[in-house]
Structures are given as C-alpha cells and as structure tokens.
Design an enzyme around this catalytic site. Structure first.
Site: not given
Ligand SMILES: Cc1ncc(COP(=O)(O)O)c(C=O)c1O
Length: 398
Positions: A186, A214, A245
C-alpha cells in the site's frame, strides 16, 4: 493529569514540534473525485482508496438503503449465534466468485480477517514468514498468533525470493509453513511476484496467503486482483481482502480459501466468534459493488488509464514517483516534515494528498502518496498536476 496523561502529553507536544502531528480533515460530502472539506470547500481528492468510484455509485447506495429497510440497522449478534443474514451468504458467494475460491467468510474489516488467519490456523508446530513491508494488520495478526499459538515467526526481505527460499529450506521441521504477502504494497504500489511465490511455496509445501486489499477491483482485466494480473486465478491458497477500498468504500473484509479452511475459520476464528457480524446495509452495498464490477470491467480499464496518465505527467514535470503499474503513486521526499509540508501546500492549492512518515514508512522515506480513481476526470487530474507543478517548484523539487 493522570500518570498516563503525564506520559503521553509531552509526546503529543513533540509530534507538533517535529511537524509530524496528524490533523484530521473532515469531509461533508460523499467520497468522490472532488469532495467538500470542512473549512476548505471543494478539493480534488487524490488520497482515497475509492479506486473505482463505487462508494457513491447509485446502485451501491440504493442497495444499502434497501437493506436498511429489509434487515434493519444492525446484526445485534455474532455470526454463529444469530447474526448471519441471507445478504451475508450472497455477499460471501460473490466474494468467492470474484477472487476464484470455493468459499469466503466475511469479517468486519480486513484487519480482522488478517488477524483471524494466522491465530486460528497455526499451531506451535508451525512457522509463518512475512514480507518485510507487509501491512500493519498482517504484522499485528502475526504478533497475536505468536502469543496465542506459540507458532514460530520470521520476516523475509521485501520481495526477496532467495531470502524466502533459504528461510523455508531451514524450516523443514515445521508442520505447516505459511508465507504471507501483500498483493499490492500500500505504501509503494509495488506488486508481489506471485508466480514466483507460488512456485516457491509449492516447492516447500508452504501455504501462500495474499492480502489483496489494494488489488481487489484494481488489478487484472476484471478487477479480480493480483492473481488475475498474473493469470494465476485459482492458484492461491488463501486471499484476504477488504470491502472498504475499491469495492464500494464501505467497510468489511473477507478471507477467501478452500471450503475446509473457510469452514475451520467459521468454527474457530475469534474475531468472528466474538464480534458482531458486518452490518447488513454494508454487506448489501458491498454485494452491489461486486455485481457492478462484474458488469463493468471498463471501470477497471478506466482506472488503469487514469493512473498511467497521472504517472506519465508527473514524470514529465520532473517528479520521480516510485515506478509501478498500480493507481498508488508515491513521491518520496525524505523527512516526515517535508511530506507533511508538501501535503499542506497541495491542500492550500485545493488538492488533498496525504503525507506519510515514520513509523508508517521507514525513517527517511517519507512521501506523499497519490491514489488515482477511475472516477477522476481528465480535468481533475490536470488541475491536480498544475498544483503539483506549482508546489514542486516552490519546494525546489523540480
Ligand atoms: C494491505 C491492507 N490490508 C488490510 C487493510 C485493512 O483494511 P480494513 O480497513 O478493511 O480493515 C488495509 C487498509 O489500510 C491495507 O492497506
């Protein structure tokens, strides 16, 4: 002042003096390419994990509202007592389908999912080896597993397959060897070398765990994650990921794996056994996000295009972002105070990019980290780039 406060108050003051004190910014609008920030007005957001722009997607928001009417606000119970709703089952089937595993129990966060895996699955006869730059939730999950299970733990140099190979070879006495890596790191935006890791884990009969927080919704033509990026969907043992996310920006996480591993987690994982299940509204929004993603792979292509454009333009201005292929684009500045200063100056220009310093990243490698979204228009990105040029010149970085 209590003894505790007497100890922490001087530290807080030191953070302010060192320029490392984090000030919270309050948003008064949904996450999007531009947000309304209290005291700042509209700013361009280059600091959000809302990679696909789904957190304010009408079908995602509507699904949450419908679930609120149908299921009420909370689960009022843990999963195994009476906190499992039909929407959880549908969500978990969708997560498993997306990443290509047999099953996928949900957790209230990816943090919880990462905590559940080693502490539940390992014993004192086992070893877990973690990439040096893994996310804090993996690190803390391992620390907890060590305390609970007495498993052996080790760290391998970031992305260093030779180091990992040697450590696995030296652990032939261990019953289960577990290797854990972020799919996309990340703070760097680097992608783990999955094909090599899979080969190495097979050679040593180790279990490979990939945290794709991610990468889910981001990598691969259909956003199925790091495995799709490398053409190895179905070849990972365990995937953990977040629903907070790219997948709608709500909250929650999941562990995707074989039926046996998932069943065992449902029987034994303490973060799930002793904590309320994901709120049904959040489960429904996350399910709608996955359905949106499955129907709209062009969103993922748009994300890639936007990230490529921003990266190329930054390079053209003379910045040296860390090389990579993901929408995480960090510019290294050195000292923490330099990263915070750049972030403040960008914000004064109407662009919100967070500066990260020690201990989130190693000493001397503080950075501003840009995160690009499929929802950014060319105009948003160009305006942000103009701010980067102005601030970059002001700080003599370019
Ligand atoms: C790699 C990684 N894993 C796990 C998490 C935790 O995700 P969640 O917010 O769902 O707990 C994050 C969030 O920052 C992350 O970057």
């Amino acid at each position: 002042m209590s003894r505790l406060e007497q100890r922490i108050q001087p530290e807080l003051e030191q953070f302010i003096q060192q320029g490392t004190y984090k000030r919270l910014n309050f948003l008064d609008s949904p996450q999007g390419p531009r947000v309304r920030m209290e005291g700042r007005g509209e700013v361009i957001l280059l600091s959000s994990n809302n990679y696909l722009g789904l957190s304010n997607e009408p079908s995602v928001v509507a699904a949450g509202k419908e679930a609120l009417d149908r299921f009420g606000a909370g689960t009022a119970s843990v999963r195994f007592i009476c906190g499992t709703f039909t929407v959880h089952r549908a969500l978990e089937a969708a997560c498993a389908r997306l990443v290509g595993t047999a099953a996928s129990p949900s957790f209230v966060s990816a943090w919880n999912a990462n905590e559940a895996v080693p502490g539940t699955l390992l014993t004192e006869n086992d070893l877990i080896i973690s990439d040096q730059l893994n996310h804090a939730s993996i690190i803390d999950g391992i620390r907890l597993a060590k305390a609970i299970t007495k498993c052996r733990t080790a760290v391998y140099q970031h992305g260093d397959l030779a180091d990992l190979d040697a450590r696995l070879a030296a652990a032939s006495d261990r019953q289960v060897k577990m290797v854990v890596t972020d799919g996309v790191f990340s703070m760097e935006g680097a992608i783990a070398k999955l094909p090599d890791l899979i080969e190495l884990c097979r050679k040593h009969e180790a279990v490979l765990v990939v945290d794709d927080s991610h990468a889910t919704g981001v990598l691969g033509d259909h956003g199925r994650g790091t495995a799709e990026h490398f053409g190895v969907v179905g070849e990972l043992d365990i995937i953990t990921s977040t629903l907070g996310k790219a997948l709608g920006g709500a909250a929650g996480g999941f562990v995707a794996a074989s039926a046996a591993v998932c069943d065992y987690l449902t029987q034994r994982a303490r973060p799930q056994l002793f904590s309320n299940a994901l709120a049904p509204t959040v489960a429904a929004s996350s399910l709608a996000s996955i359905e949106f993603l499955e129907a709209h792979p062009e969103r993922v292509a748009r994300l890639r295009e936007n990230a490529g454009y921003f990266r190329d333009q930054l390079l053209g201005l003379g910045f040296k972002p860390l090389p990579g292929q993901t929408p995480i684009i960090p510019v290294i500045l050195g000292e923490t105070s330099a990263a915070i200063q750049m972030s403040d100056l960008l914000l004064a220009e109407g662009v919100f990019v967070t500066g990260f310093g020690y201990p989130v990243v190693p000493q001397g490698q503080a950075r501003v980290r840009c995160q690009i979204s499929a929802a950014h228009s060319r105009d948003d990105l160009d305006q942000a780039l103009a701010a980067f040029r102005k601030v970059g010149r002001q700080l003599r970085l370019i």
